[in-house]
Motif scaffolding. Structure first.
Motif, PDB file in Angstrom:
ATOM      1  N   ARG B 192       0.837  -1.128   0.032  1.00  0.00           N
ATOM      2  CA  ARG B 192       0.054  -0.066  -0.064  1.00  0.00           C
ATOM      3  C   ARG B 192       0.713   1.249  -0.108  1.00  0.00           C
ATOM      4  N   ILE B 193       1.901   1.205   0.834  1.00  0.00           N
ATOM      5  CA  ILE B 193       2.880   2.428   0.875  1.00  0.00           C
ATOM      6  C   ILE B 193       3.412   2.722  -0.544  1.00  0.00           C
ATOM      7  N   GLU B 194       3.872   1.446  -1.040  1.00  0.00           N
ATOM      8  CA  GLU B 194       4.639   1.386  -2.384  1.00  0.00           C
ATOM      9  C   GLU B 194       3.722   2.309  -3.397  1.00  0.00           C
ATOM     10  N   ARG B 195       2.539   1.922  -3.499  1.00  0.00           N
ATOM     11  CA  ARG B 195       1.574   2.506  -4.367  1.00  0.00           C
ATOM     12  C   ARG B 195       0.844   3.984  -4.006  1.00  0.00           C
ATOM     13  N   SER B 196       1.390   4.500  -3.175  1.00  0.00           N
ATOM     14  CA  SER B 196       0.693   5.462  -2.631  1.00  0.00           C
ATOM     15  C   SER B 196       1.648   6.710  -2.463  1.00  0.00           C
ATOM     16  N   ARG B 197       1.144   8.153  -2.111  1.00  0.00           N
ATOM     17  CA  ARG B 197       2.206   9.107  -2.228  1.00  0.00           C
ATOM     18  C   ARG B 197       3.054   9.070  -1.027  1.00  0.00           C
ATOM     19  N   PHE B 198       2.665   7.986  -0.241  1.00  0.00           N
ATOM     20  CA  PHE B 198       3.832   7.799   1.046  1.00  0.00           C
ATOM     21  C   PHE B 198       5.011   7.310   0.308  1.00  0.00           C
ATOM     22  N   GLY B 199       4.854   6.075  -0.364  1.00  0.00           N
ATOM     23  CA  GLY B 199       6.090   5.511  -1.059  1.00  0.00           C
ATOM     24  C   GLY B 199       6.789   6.506  -2.290  1.00  0.00           C
ATOM     25  N   MET B 200       5.892   7.149  -2.818  1.00  0.00           N
ATOM     26  CA  MET B 200       6.368   7.967  -3.801  1.00  0.00           C
ATOM     27  C   MET B 200       7.273   9.231  -3.225  1.00  0.00           C
ATOM     28  N   SER B 201       6.854   9.804  -2.062  1.00  0.00           N
ATOM     29  CA  SER B 201       7.640  10.545  -1.272  1.00  0.00           C
ATOM     30  C   SER B 201       8.858  10.110  -0.747  1.00  0.00           C
ATOM     31  N   LEU B 202       9.003   8.781  -0.288  1.00  0.00           N
ATOM     32  CA  LEU B 202       9.954   8.370   0.271  1.00  0.00           C
ATOM     33  C   LEU B 202      11.092   8.041  -1.029  1.00  0.00           C
ATOM     34  N   LEU B 203      10.682   7.622  -1.915  1.00  0.00           N
ATOM     35  CA  LEU B 203      11.355   7.253  -3.447  1.00  0.00           C
ATOM     36  C   LEU B 203      12.289   8.566  -3.491  1.00  0.00           C
ATOM     37  N   ALA B 215       9.771  20.439  -3.840  1.00  0.00           N
ATOM     38  CA  ALA B 215       8.690  20.104  -4.818  1.00  0.00           C
ATOM     39  C   ALA B 215       7.431  20.042  -3.807  1.00  0.00           C
ATOM     40  N   GLY B 216       7.700  20.336  -2.399  1.00  0.00           N
ATOM     41  CA  GLY B 216       6.602  20.422  -1.411  1.00  0.00           C
ATOM     42  C   GLY B 216       6.378  19.161  -0.386  1.00  0.00           C
ATOM     43  N   ILE B 217       7.372  18.104  -0.578  1.00  0.00           N
ATOM     44  CA  ILE B 217       7.405  16.934   0.011  1.00  0.00           C
ATOM     45  C   ILE B 217       7.961  17.355   1.400  1.00  0.00           C
ATOM     46  N   ASN B 218       7.228  17.190   2.462  1.00  0.00           N
ATOM     47  CA  ASN B 218       7.781  17.512   3.942  1.00  0.00           C
ATOM     48  C   ASN B 218       8.641  16.147   4.213  1.00  0.00           C
TER      49      ASN B 218
END
Lengths: 320, 610
Positions: B192-203, B215-218
């Motif tokens: 789920r993390i991988e496919r959400s903004r959570f995972g995208m932000s970590l990447l 780009a606004g990622i905290n």
């Protein structure tokens, strides 16, 4: 003797024990510091390479007969020093066939610039070396025994008539040899052409490439020399400390703590980092239960890194 | 899905592909579970039953490690801290307070999550190797504390009165089932993390933290969330491990080898992928255990040598782990067709523009959007920016020009919070943004691009841009829609599937522009967007920027060449040696002798005056 004098003696004794230990830690850390500084590779096998160095010194001393030919005292030291060139060659072989395949230019395109591959490769090496050691050398602890490890020098009396420090001879000699090796390395790094290029590469690997330093060669030399220096330190530890094939794990953590404390990329810093670890470990026993001396080391380590993230001797090079 | 009918066609396509991707992970999960259950039912040997329990246990620890370190790139050498705290939490609750492991497992997870927070908060100040090595210190410090507390060896008591209520079963297979449940829960969380903004932000953090911030990622918050989730999973499985072993010692749960185990599972199987640790554990745990059982007591050490050698060989062949290697091989087989479909060489970034018709410079009395007063920043003795004041009017294109080293990029870094200023005032829409972090400034409506482009090279064009869109919306689908819109605005809508790592300079500049646009900024800071482009590409880029301004954005652009800027900017601010040298309309500024002197030297300024 008054309580005060007993306290003074305890502090002095802990201080001297800390310096004795720290000097050896310092040399180990310098070995790792060269590898880490130049290659920026986290080598989990460093402790196990040291273990191989310890057994190397042990067999030079006993099986190869250095102990009987040169006498146990001189033999032990010569054995430790001879471990250097042998482990240098071993380091070159490891680099050629394993390390070089996951470092340098060829992995730049991998995820995380190949750091992941390096981590697991060196973990695999650590497994092979420590268990291979068990296979070859057995699990019974051994050490390079001489009369030195059971006798001491008395320094003093330093305060009053009774307060003096006792220095185990094997440890004392190990410290002196360690300082001599570290000093020799210092001269090599600051005077010789090769040494200077290593120092430059450790200080800023990227800039070193642009200045025309042969990275592959620098890496190879760094890995060889780093292995050799740590192995010599191991050979010296072997003169007073019984060890078995899993001993590497105990020391690899100390080495990393020392190198980070000193500051990545600073070879001299690594020595002082190791010295600090030794001192904290021994001085902590004055105020804390013995079991917590290592906890004290890690707490001090974390505090230093939080307050000075670039380490004591490192330079902050983060740019926006 | 009440607004289904309004969804544009692209969205429907994407929704479909998402559902397809859901099938693509659900099937393997079901398949794996069925095969595993069959194995569990068949195996009678107690030793192999234990092995079947250990596979999901170590896989779960690997998944936990991967959520923090695999996705965000912050390698942790200290996951044993969470694992061990979990194990001791469950044990202490059981032994001293009689609380059942059924509750204890969750308490263990809670303690693990808390430990994540407590450890992450200070340690995220560190980066790279420093972070990795500092993480070593936590479990090892704890190890000695637990020894000192007298908890060297704690056994879980047998509760024959109510075994099931205390998670004690005579049938070992039930332990395997529980372990499998925990693993599947962790795997689902990871997917789920991988496919959400959570995972995208970590990447994004992993690939370029500064760009992610801008780009606004905290970044700090996401990292903290990752370590909390990671600690929770590791704590739970650590607690369960105590139930399996029945005896807890500091060495087994806090030891260096436990931390290493987490790494090995994830790295061997495939780092940065939810399934990686599962693959790693499914291969390595049986290998270790079988070697141990068959050879370990006959020739001590041989099992470690074989295991180590297996790891070394595999990693030399598959440096990023088995899973990625297999994926690459499969892709290569299908590559022929796919390569031709994507990126067929057609020029991208061809925007059709009605030249300059759409846009007119705003009047001189347009309201002020950004106001900068007395801004200063020194690095040691170097005064990079000193006493800079200017303002930006709503709707204009303001050019900031100046020779190399004039402090232009530093000024941008101060304005968008990449570095914090020493003194001065920065007011945006009447609100002070002085000293705010880059992501906070981005979320207030200031987007930026970088002089040295900072793409996320391993993400596709669309993924790169969507990271910039998260700041504008809480809904991931909306974010994708906005990202597509931003790509269309720069003429890159056909390139959304390309990997950013393979783009040309022009495409990268457009990509960064799209990423900045995707957050719907009111103010765009463009740092030498024209640098390194050929003359045709410069024309295209100018057209794109004009279009963007015509659509209502205010633009501040840095450039050190006057040439193209004269045709783009409504107004100039000239910087030299960190101070404002001149300000005004292009024709005034280009005739200003001070400006000519700064650019060309004294001789030319005298020439120009004559």
């Amino acid at each position: 003797m008054s309580d005060f004098l007993i306290n003074v003696e305890n502090v002095l004794q802990a201080l001297s024990a800390g310096i004795l230990l720290g000097g050896i830690y310092g040399l180990m850390c310098v070995g790792l510091g060269i590898i880490f500084g130049v290659m920026r590779v986290i080598n989990f096998a460093q402790g196990d390479l040291m273990m191989i160095g310890m057994y190397c010194a042990f067999y030079l001393f006993s099986a190869a007969g250095l102990g009987t030919v040169l006498g146990p005292e001189v033999g032990a030291i010569v054995a430790a020093l001879l471990t250097g060139p042998i482990m240098y060659a071993f380091g070159l072989v490891l680099h050629r066939f394993l390390i070089s395949r996951v470092t340098g230019v060829r992995v730049a395109s991998l995820e995380g610039e190949g750091h992941y591959a390096q981590l697991i490769l060196t973990l695999g090496m650590a497994l092979v070396l420590s268990n291979g050691g068990l296979l070859l050398f057995g699990s019974t602890p051994v050490s390079v025994r001489s009369s030195l490890s059971s006798s001491a020098w008395e320094l003093g009396p330093l305060v009053g008539d009774y307060v003096s420090i006792f220095v185990n001879k094997a440890r004392g000699i190990a410290l002196l040899v360690s300082l001599a090796v570290a000093a020799g390395l210092y001269v090599f790094i600051n005077r010789s052409r090769l040494g200077k290029s290593l120092k430059a590469a450790a200080d800023n690997p990227e800039a070193a490439i642009y200045m025309g330093i042969d990275v592959d060669k620098a890496h190879r030399m760094a890995f060889g020399i780093g292995t050799a220096i740590t192995a010599i330190a191991g050979g010296l530890v072997a003169t007073y400390y019984p060890f078995q094939p899993y001993v590497g794990l105990e020391f690899v953590i100390v080495m990393y703590a020392g190198v980070v404390l000193g500051g990545l990329g600073s070879i001299i810093g690594a020595f002082w980092g190791g010295m600090i670890i030794g001192l904290v470990q021994q001085l902590a026993t004055l105020v804390l239960p013995t079991q917590l001396q290592n906890t004290a080391v890690f707490v001090v380590f974390l505090l230093v890194v939080f307050l000075r993230p670039q380490g004591l001797f490192g330079v902050n090079v983060t740019r926006a | 899905m009440t607004h289904q009918s309004e969804t544009p066609p692209a969205e429907v396509a994407r929704g479909a592909s998402r559902r397809k991707s859901m099938r693509s992970w659900l099937l393997p999960l079901l398949g794996f579970t069925v095969v595993y259950l069959a194995l569990v039912a068949l195996v009678r040997n107690q030793y192999y039953q234990l092995m079947l329990t250990l596979v999901p246990v170590w896989a779960t620890l690997g998944i936990s490690w991967n959520i923090l370190s695999g996705y965000s790139g912050l390698v942790s050498f200290g996951h044993a801290a969470f694992f061990g705290l979990g194990a001791y939490t469950l044990t202490i609750l059981f032994v001293f307070f009689g609380i059942t492991p059924w509750v204890g497992v969750f308490a263990a997870g809670g303690v693990g999550a808390l430990a994540g927070l407590v450890i992450g908060y200070p340690t995220f100040r560190l980066r790279g190797h420093y972070f990795a090595l500092s993480m070593l210190a936590y479990p090892l410090a704890l190890l000695y504390v637990f020894e000192w507390l007298g908890l060297q060896e704690v056994s879980l008591p047998m509760r024959r009165d109510a075994p099931v209520a205390f998670m004690q079963f005579s049938d070992n297979r039930i332990y395997t089932l529980i372990a499998l449940c925990i693993m599947i829960a962790a795997l689902l969380a990871s997917l789920r993390i991988e496919r959400s903004r959570f995972g995208m932000s970590l990447l994004a953090i992993k690939q370029n933290e500064i760009a992610a911030e801008a780009a606004g990622i905290n970044t700090f918050t996401w990292k903290l969330r990752a370590i909390v989730v990671s600690g929770l999973i590791a704590g739970m499985i650590g607690g369960f491990y105590a139930v399996v072993l029945l005896v807890v010692t500091p060495q087994t749960v806090f030891g260096m080898l436990t931390s290493a185990q987490a790494l090995i599972m994830a790295l061997f199987g495939g780092v940065g992928s939810a399934w990686g640790p599962v693959v790693g554990a499914a291969v390595l745990i049986p290998l270790t255990e079988i070697l141990h059982a068959e050879l370990g007591d006959k020739i001590p050490g041989i099992q470690g040598v074989v295991l180590g050698a297996a790891i070394i060989m595999t990693i030399l062949y598959a440096p990023e782990g088995i899973l990625w290697r297999v994926r690459d091989l499969l892709r290569k087989r299908q590559a022929g067709v796919a390569d031709r479909q994507i990126g067929d060489g057609k020029a991208s970034g061809t925007v059709t523009v009605e030249p300059d018709a759409a846009r007119r410079a705003p009047p001189a009395d347009a309201p002020t959007l950004l106001d900068v007063q007395g801004l200063a920043k020194s690095f040691g003795g170097l005064k990079a920016v000193q006493d800079v004041s200017f303002s930006v009017r709503e709707g204009e294109i303001l050019g900031i020009i100046g020779p190399n080293g004039a402090g232009k990029t530093t000024l941008f870094n101060l304005l968008n919070g990449v570095i914090s200023p020493d003194t001065g005032r920065i007011t945006f829409q009447g609100e002070s943004i002085f000293g705010l972090s880059a992501n906070a400034i981005c979320s207030r409506g200031i987007g930026r691009t970088f002089q040295v482009v900072r793409p996320f090279p391993r993400l596709t064009v669309l993924e790169n841009v969507v990271i910039g869109a998260f700041v504008a919306t809480d809904n991931d689908d909306d974010a994708y829609a906005q990202a597509r819109k931003a790509l269309a605005r720069v003429g890159m809508e056909r390139d959304e599937g390309l990997l950013a790592g393979g783009l040309t300079t022009k495409q990268l500049r457009l990509l960064e522009l799209a990423r900045a646009l995707a957050g719907n900024p009111k103010l765009l800071l463009l740092d030498e967007t024209l640098a390194g482009l050929g003359s045709d590409a410069v024309e295209e880029m100018l057209a794109v920027i004009r279009n963007v301004a015509a659509e209502g954005a205010t633009v501040v652009i840095i450039e050190h060449t006057m040439h193209a800027m004269v045709r783009l900017a409504d107004r100039f601010v000239v910087l030299d040696h960190g101070t404002v040298l001149a300000e005004g309309a292009p024709e005034e500024v280009t005739r200003n002798p001070n400006v000519i002197e700064a650019y060309l030297g004294k001789k030319w300024s005298a020439h120009a005056r004559a």
